[in-house]
Enzyme design. Structure first.
Site, PDB file in Angstrom:
ATOM      1  CB  VAL A  66    -152.788  17.687  40.222  1.00  0.00           C
ATOM      2  CG1 VAL A  66    -151.396  17.126  40.070  1.00  0.00           C
ATOM      3  CG2 VAL A  66    -153.158  17.782  41.695  1.00  0.00           C
TER       4      VAL A  66
ATOM      5  CB  ILE B  21    -153.280  20.668  29.911  1.00  0.00           C
ATOM      6  CG1 ILE B  21    -154.765  20.596  30.286  1.00  0.00           C
ATOM      7  CG2 ILE B  21    -152.527  21.637  30.802  1.00  0.00           C
ATOM      8  CD1 ILE B  21    -155.018  19.870  31.604  1.00  0.00           C
ATOM      9  CG  ASP B  22    -157.864  20.232  27.185  1.00  0.00           C
ATOM     10  OD1 ASP B  22    -157.448  19.749  28.247  1.00  0.00           O
ATOM     11  OD2 ASP B  22    -158.861  20.982  27.116  1.00  0.00           O
TER      12      ASP B  22
ATOM     13  CD  GLU C 264    -162.073  16.656  31.324  1.00  0.00           C
ATOM     14  OE1 GLU C 264    -162.175  16.834  32.543  1.00  0.00           O
ATOM     15  OE2 GLU C 264    -161.790  17.574  30.519  1.00  0.00           O
TER      16      GLU C 264
ATOM     17  CD  GLU D  40    -163.128  24.709  20.950  1.00  0.00           C
ATOM     18  OE1 GLU D  40    -163.026  24.122  22.050  1.00  0.00           O
ATOM     19  OE2 GLU D  40    -164.167  24.725  20.270  1.00  0.00           O
TER      20      GLU D  40
END
Ligand code: F6P
Length: 341
Positions: A272, A126-127, A221, A103
């Site tokens: 990770v 990865i989001d 998170e 983004e």
């Protein structure tokens, strides 16, 4: 035509696969020349540019990270940033850019495109929160890593009859938590899109103990308690104004322990999730994004992002996809309510 490539923002598996496919097709089919800008927009500001040819992209398809380096540098936050980017491109005779980012990086790309820099965007993270694409590459690999972690947490949780909380990344979207939580059979999944009630969470934990199973909780998170505010252990911000998330997992285990009188611990998966070799799907998607991005450059179709629409790769205007994020539809989240507790 000389094309520059950069990778910006947090790294993710599959970045090298994009670089490889852009360079291979660009050189072999269109006789383009390539350079790489080091460390995202920072390299464009600092005039750090490296040559890229077929031999420099050999063997990188399965390699995680990015051979070009990455950073969270925002050219619009730097004195004379736009001019410095333009100067770097001019100094190396770069006609167009392929900008691989999430983004923030794509937002900066949209701004620069509006100022006349010819570029094509490629969505990574990865989001999975980039608006305008069904999936970003990197996400599938991270889901696989997080799912394996949930599997492992189940066996140790049950041996000790304690609650294990696993905090995953994802910023303000719950895709990673939802996919890995569902795939791993977590007993509680908490996402930013649906503020959670700590009493309800403790109720799910207790009901799990009652049937002699140990609860595994997956928390994004960015998840927030109802009537509370985001729990952070650090309030520093990056150049795009984002705070560093993480802390809710620790808080949750403490609260579960205190309120239920049972043992609860936290695993923060952290980086990770972003490291290591990309999954087959991410290699496939990243490769296709790269092939279509270089086609867009060839067509002179700038100011667009390549995106996945079903099984097709399409082009969408960068201006339409930046400035907002793709979040989990609460009704999708609700589909899995039957598994909680
Ligand atoms: O955007 C990708 C991401 O991995 C987020 O899920 C996470 O909040 C953030 O990057 C962490 O970034 P950094 O490695 O810069 O702390």
């Amino acid at each position: 035509m000389k094309v520059g490539i950069l990778t910006g923002g947090g790294d993710c598996p599959g970045l090298n696969a994009v670089i490889r496919s852009v360079v291979r097709k660009g050189i072999e089919q269109y006789a383009f020349e390539f350079v790489g800008l080091r460390d995202g927009w920072r390299g464009a500001l600092q005039n750090r540019v490296v040559p890229l040819d077929v031999s420099s992209v050999r063997g990188i398809l399965p390699r995680g990270g990015t051979i070009l380096g990455s950073s969270r540098t925002n050219p619009f936050q730097h004195e004379d940033g736009v001019r410095r980017v333009q100067d770097t491109l001019a100094a190396h005779d770069v006609d167009a850019l392929v900008v691989i980012g999430g983004e923030d990086t794509l937002n900066a790309a949209a701004g620069l495109s509006g100022l006349g820099i010819d570029l094509v965007g490629v969505p990574k993270t990865i989001d999975n929160d980039v608006w305008g694409t069904d999936y970003t590459f990197g996400f599938d690999t991270a889901v696989g890593i997080a799912t394996e972690a949930v599997d492992r947490l189940h066996t140790t949780a049950e041996s000790h009859m304690r609650t294990l909380v696993m905090e995953v990344m994802g910023r303000h979207s719950g895709w990673l938590a939802l996919y890995s939580g569902v795939a791993g059979g977590a007993n509680v999944i908490l996402v930013p899109e649906r503020p959670f009630d700590i009493d309800e969470v403790c109720g799910w934990v207790n009901s799990r103990f009652r049937i002699n199973y140990a609860p595994v909780v997956v928390v994004a998170e960015g998840a927030v308690p109802k009537d509370g505010k985001m729990i952070l252990k650090d309030d520093s911000v990056d150049e795009f104004g984002h705070v560093r998330l993480s802390g809710v997992g620790e808080w949750l285990a403490r609260e579960i322990s205190r309120r239920t009188g049972t043992d609860a611990r936290t695993t923060v998966l952290g980086h990770v999730q972003r490291g290591g070799t990309p999954s087959a799907f991410d290699r496939w998607l990243a490769t296709r994004f790269g092939l279509h991005a270089v086609d867009a450059v060839k067509d002179g179709d700038f100011g667009v992002m390549v995106s996945l629409d079903g099984t097709r790769i399409v082009r969408v205007p960068l201006a339409d996809v930046t400035g907002r994020i793709k979040t989990v539809d609460p009704s999708l989240y609700d589909e899995f309510g039957v598994f909680f507790g």
